[in-house]
Motif scaffolding. Structure first.
Motif, mmCIF file in Angstrom:
data_model
loop_
_atom_site.group_PDB
_atom_site.id
_atom_site.type_symbol
_atom_site.label_atom_id
_atom_site.label_comp_id
_atom_site.label_asym_id
_atom_site.label_seq_id
_atom_site.Cartn_x
_atom_site.Cartn_y
_atom_site.Cartn_z
ATOM 1 N N MET A 1 36.743 24.525 -39.390
ATOM 2 C CA MET A 1 36.605 25.958 -39.683
ATOM 3 C C MET A 1 37.445 26.801 -38.720
ATOM 4 O O MET A 1 38.172 27.686 -39.116
ATOM 5 N N ASN A 2 37.372 26.457 -37.423
ATOM 6 C CA ASN A 2 38.115 27.233 -36.444
ATOM 7 C C ASN A 2 39.462 26.619 -36.105
ATOM 8 O O ASN A 2 39.978 26.775 -35.016
ATOM 9 N N GLN A 3 40.011 25.903 -37.057
ATOM 10 C CA GLN A 3 41.311 25.271 -36.866
ATOM 11 C C GLN A 3 42.398 26.328 -36.680
ATOM 12 O O GLN A 3 42.471 27.299 -37.430
ATOM 13 N N GLY A 4 43.247 26.135 -35.673
ATOM 14 C CA GLY A 4 44.359 27.059 -35.463
ATOM 15 C C GLY A 4 45.517 26.750 -36.400
ATOM 16 O O GLY A 4 45.566 25.682 -37.005
ATOM 17 N N VAL A 5 46.422 27.711 -36.503
ATOM 18 C CA VAL A 5 47.606 27.531 -37.344
ATOM 19 C C VAL A 5 48.814 27.328 -36.425
ATOM 20 O O VAL A 5 49.047 28.123 -35.505
ATOM 21 N N LYS A 248 45.003 31.067 -33.201
ATOM 22 C CA LYS A 248 43.637 30.550 -33.270
ATOM 23 C C LYS A 248 42.651 31.594 -33.809
ATOM 24 O O LYS A 248 41.698 31.281 -34.490
ATOM 25 N N GLY A 249 42.904 32.830 -33.453
ATOM 26 C CA GLY A 249 41.976 33.878 -33.895
ATOM 27 C C GLY A 249 42.714 35.142 -34.268
ATOM 28 O O GLY A 249 43.838 35.375 -33.810
ATOM 29 N N ALA A 272 37.904 44.634 -33.218
ATOM 30 C CA ALA A 272 39.040 43.732 -33.463
ATOM 31 C C ALA A 272 38.968 42.528 -32.525
ATOM 32 O O ALA A 272 39.154 41.383 -32.956
ATOM 33 N N MET A 273 38.689 42.782 -31.239
ATOM 34 C CA MET A 273 38.615 41.671 -30.270
ATOM 35 C C MET A 273 37.438 40.747 -30.606
ATOM 36 O O MET A 273 37.580 39.519 -30.562
ATOM 37 N N GLU A 274 36.301 41.334 -30.967
ATOM 38 C CA GLU A 274 35.125 40.510 -31.289
ATOM 39 C C GLU A 274 35.364 39.643 -32.526
ATOM 40 O O GLU A 274 34.991 38.474 -32.563
ATOM 41 N N LYS A 275 36.004 40.249 -33.538
ATOM 42 C CA LYS A 275 36.302 39.472 -34.754
ATOM 43 C C LYS A 275 37.239 38.307 -34.422
ATOM 44 O O LYS A 275 37.062 37.197 -34.921
ATOM 45 N N ALA A 276 38.265 38.590 -33.620
ATOM 46 C CA ALA A 276 39.248 37.551 -33.282
ATOM 47 C C ALA A 276 38.581 36.402 -32.524
ATOM 48 O O ALA A 276 38.863 35.226 -32.786
ATOM 49 N N LEU A 277 37.694 36.746 -31.592
ATOM 50 C CA LEU A 277 36.980 35.706 -30.828
ATOM 51 C C LEU A 277 36.107 34.872 -31.764
ATOM 52 O O LEU A 277 36.005 33.652 -31.633
ATOM 53 N N THR A 392 43.805 42.321 -33.152
ATOM 54 C CA THR A 392 43.811 41.397 -32.021
ATOM 55 C C THR A 392 44.200 40.012 -32.520
ATOM 56 O O THR A 392 43.736 39.578 -33.576
ATOM 57 N N LEU A 393 45.049 39.336 -31.745
ATOM 58 C CA LEU A 393 45.411 37.954 -32.049
ATOM 59 C C LEU A 393 45.037 37.086 -30.856
ATOM 60 O O LEU A 393 45.105 37.532 -29.707
#
Lengths: 399, 355
Positions: A1-5, A248-249, A272-277, A392-393
């Motif tokens: 699910m939290n796989q990075g690209v 990753k996020g 934005a930061m919370e969603k990215a985390l 946020t990335l």
């Protein structure tokens, strides 16, 4: 699910370098790209400083083998950056896989539109630029230059967070299997239009910008193009590709406070930061370095600083803004800083926040002011823009 | 498991009187010109007059169409706002550049610059609604709206959002019209609404409008249709178009003859309508062909009008005669394909099914 690209290629051109290696060399040697304005004639030349790409349009056209006055500066810069990114990723046949191009820009071909605004009525000499005002036209010109046809090509314009959103969309498209690889980033050239626009907002600095400093006077406008190549795990494993880092996020939210200003407590930035985390599946404590938006406007740095405090509480990671090197490159800022984030991970280094002297009175936040070596696994990069856009990335060493 | 994507409401301001959702092209606005402006709704019902004064036309039209879409969906807020616009509030950009040049970069004020930012419509809707969710603006010529739809579909299918407001907006601006006449992208001679699609001349008649829709992965009473699939291609050579469309339709488990109709983007440009004419006499020969750009005018997000129209057709079961391009009988259509391109570039396909 939290796989990075996977990121497999990067390319850029900015005031501090014509490619990624030159940019990195400037970053670690503390060399700024900000100076008096040289290429654009403006009555404000003595009241503002900017970060221009040193090459003229003519220089860029020569490098690209184009005739004079063929394209606006936005696609010229973009083509240079995209070609470098494709080279690094070792992509020779652009149509071998389902490949997309997603670019961010704010001005598109405005540089030519303002230059020839009245000339168009006098003669047909510059009519080749009339349709170039479309933001999408600059992206299509980049697609044509690399032979990308029959493909998903689009443009995002969310002011100063545009490239962050291009990277975000690209990562989502790869994750959901809609594309196998995608070129993401942005391109923006300086123009009288933006210089005068920011001037009316009274947020331009007449000297070197000083992010997070009590006495900051505003931003320096910059220009740049920066693109990254994202590829699916399948291609990466099949071709045994070197992965530079991972997206990753990502998080996008709206401040819903004011058309141009950020809310006092940075609500949109916090979201934005919370969603990215959350997308990355990591706690704030795992972030090793924050590449802040840090434009050095009174409003941004206060709002962003408060937002960082709200998200990271009493454990603030090292942070800095690289805007004193590159100026604020508007739509491309997040593309430039995405590449800097990856370079930070690759080289285990934190860039100095140049020109910082005095902490802000509102809080006790002090950016890194010296180049620092430290094991970097995770970088969080912020970009905020007009219209309340907050993005946020998160980039990581491991997928 | 991917979720279905529904169109739960519509809202439109255009060259036709489309702002009242209880009507469907009851009276047709005729025109003769090279550009044509939207029929103004009573903006006062939607925007405080003091605010309206300095507001760009694109923001005003979008206030009306977005509020109508929200009202019909029965929503106060959404999870995301995604807007497509070719040129944003171009009128303000044009005025800002003109002021800058005429006054040697002096005496400028920020409002026109702020409204020139392409994302100003998405930002102002978020501001009015207090929507802190995802906020995106796509600006890629005539697939700006389709990019927005694509993004919404991606989020809804993956259950990352439940309700998304998706919109399309562009304005008529004189400088743009005149300069595009120079390069024959816009017609040199005025033409009437009835004649434009068979004008036999180069270029298009420029229009404007704002179209908003609530897309959702939850079906409700107001639901119009289901978005089955989409395709976006930056370029297609003329001989690739037909095969690309056939392949797109067939990958959705239907054949061309299963379509109840196709909505084509004919805009009366002699040079580029040939793509539609060729399809009309081959691939789409036996199915009903519908057109709309004589009613809407051509602009980057005119395909938003087609999306509005398809959904009105589903809801009412009626196809006004003025939309018909061939004589194939169309009766209570359930499945419509939308195909659009502009000057041979940015081809888009949208497949909708009635709910």
């Amino acid at each position: 699910m939290n796989q990075g690209v996977a990121i497999t290629g990067m390319g850029m051109i900015s005031a501090i370098g014509n490619n990624v290696a030159e940019n990195y060399a400037s970053l670690i040697s503390g060399k700024t790209g900000i100076s008096k304005i040289r290429h654009i004639r403006t009555v404000h030349e003595n009241e503002t400083m900017v970060a221009e790409v040193p090459m003229t349009n003519g220089d860029l056209e020569t490098v690209l083998g184009l005739g004079p006055d063929t394209l606006s500066r936005t696609p010229l810069l973009g083509i240079i950056a995209v070609k470098e990114a494709l080279d690094q990723a070792g992509i020779k046949d652009i149509l071998a896989y389902r490949t997309g191009l997603i670019s961010g820009t704010t001005v598109g071909g405005m540089d030519k539109a303002e230059q020839y605004f009245y000339d168009y009525y006098e003669s047909d000499a510059h009519w080749n630029h009339i349709n170039g005002l479309h933001a999408g036209d600059s992206t299509q010109k980049i697609a044509e230059a690399i032979g990308l046809s029959k493909s998903f090509v689009t443009t995002i314009s969310t002011a100063c967070s545009s490239a962050a959103n291009a990277i975000m969309l690209g990562a989502r498209m790869i994750k959901s299997g809609e594309l196998d690889r995608v070129i993401v980033g942005g391109s923006d050239s300086l123009s009288k239009f933006t210089i005068n626009g920011f001037k009316t907002l009274m947020i331009l600095s007449d000297t070197y910008n000083t992010p997070f400093d009590e006495n900051r006077k505003g931003l320096n406008l910059g220009e740049a193009a920066a693109f990254l190549i994202l590829e699916s795990d399948e291609i990466v494993s099949k071709q045994n590709k070197k992965v530079l880092a991972y997206v990753k996020g990502y998080g996008n939210a709206n401040d819903a406070f004011h058309q141009t200003a950020s809310s006092e407590h940075g609500d949109g930035a916090v979201l934005a930061m919370e969603k990215a985390l959350k997308v990355a599946g990591i706690p704030p404590s795992q972030v090793d370095y924050i590449n802040a938006h840090g434009t050095a406007t009174p409003n941004n740095d206060l709002s962003e600083g408060r937002a960082i405090l709200r998200v990271f509480k009493d454990k603030i990671p090292e942070f800095s803004s690289t805007k004193p090197f590159t100026g604020h490159t508007l739509a491309v800022a997040a593309g430039v800083e995405a590449i800097y984030s990856v370079l930070s991970i690759q080289n285990n280094v934190i860039y100095p926040n140049l020109n910082f002297k005095t902490p802000m009175s509102e809080f006790n936040l002090v950016p890194e002011t010296q180049l620092k070596n430290k094991e970097i696994n995770t970088v969080l990069s912020n970009s905020f823009g007009f219209g309340g856009n907050c993005s946020t990335l998160i980039f990581t060493k491991e997928g | 498991m991917k979720k279905e994507v529904y169109i739960n409401s519509i809202g439109s301001v255009s060259v036709q009187k489309t702002f009242n959702n209880s009507e469907f092209l009851n009276e047709i606005v005729d025109y003769e010109g090279i550009s044509v402006k939207a029929v103004d709704p009573n903006y006062k019902e939607y925007i405080p007059p003091a605010a309206a004064r300095r507001m760009a036309k694109g923001i005003k039209m979008s206030a009306v169409s977005s509020q109508n879409a929200m009202k019909e969906a029965g929503l106060e807020n959404v999870d995301a706002i995604i807007v497509g616009t070719g040129l944003g509030c171009l009128g303000d950009s044009e005025k800002f550049v003109r002021d800058l040049l005429d006054n040697d970069e002096q005496y400028l004020t920020p409002t026109k610059f702020i409204q020139s930012s392409h994302n100003t419509v998405a930002g102002s809707i978020a501001l009015d609604m207090g929507c802190k969710g995802y906020n995106f603006t796509y600006v890629h010529s005539n697939i700006s709206f389709e990019s927005s739809l694509w993004d919404a579909k991606l989020q809804l299918a993956n259950n990352e959002a439940e309700n998304i407001l998706v919109g399309a907006v562009d304005e008529v601006v004189d400088h743009h019209v005149i300069t595009h006449q120079f390069i024959e992208h816009i017609k040199k001679e005025p033409v009437s609404m009835r004649d434009v699609l068979n004008s036999g001349t180069k270029g298009i008649v420029f229009g404007e409008g704002s179209h908003f829709f609530v897309l959702s992965n939850k079906r409700q009473q107001s639901t119009y249709s289901k978005l089955l699939d989409m395709g976006i291609y930056n370029t297609l050579s003329n001989d690739e178009v037909s095969e690309t469309i056939r392949h797109f339709v067939e990958k959705n488990g239907v054949s061309i003859k299963d379509l109840d109709g196709v909505i084509l983007g004919n805009n009366g440009d002699l040079e580029h309508d040939t793509i539609y004419h060729e399809l009309g006499t081959s691939l789409f020969l036996e199915i009903p062909q519908l057109v709309y750009k004589h009613l809407s005018g051509e602009y980057d997000t005119a395909s938003g009008f087609a999306f509005w129209m398809a959904n009105k057709i589903f809801k009412t079961g009626k196809v006004p005669e003025i939309l018909r391009w061939n004589n194939v009988q169309i009766d209570r259509p359930k499945r419509l394909l939308l195909y659009n391109q502009y000057r041979g570039k940015n081809h888009s396909l949208v497949l909708l099914e009635k709910c």
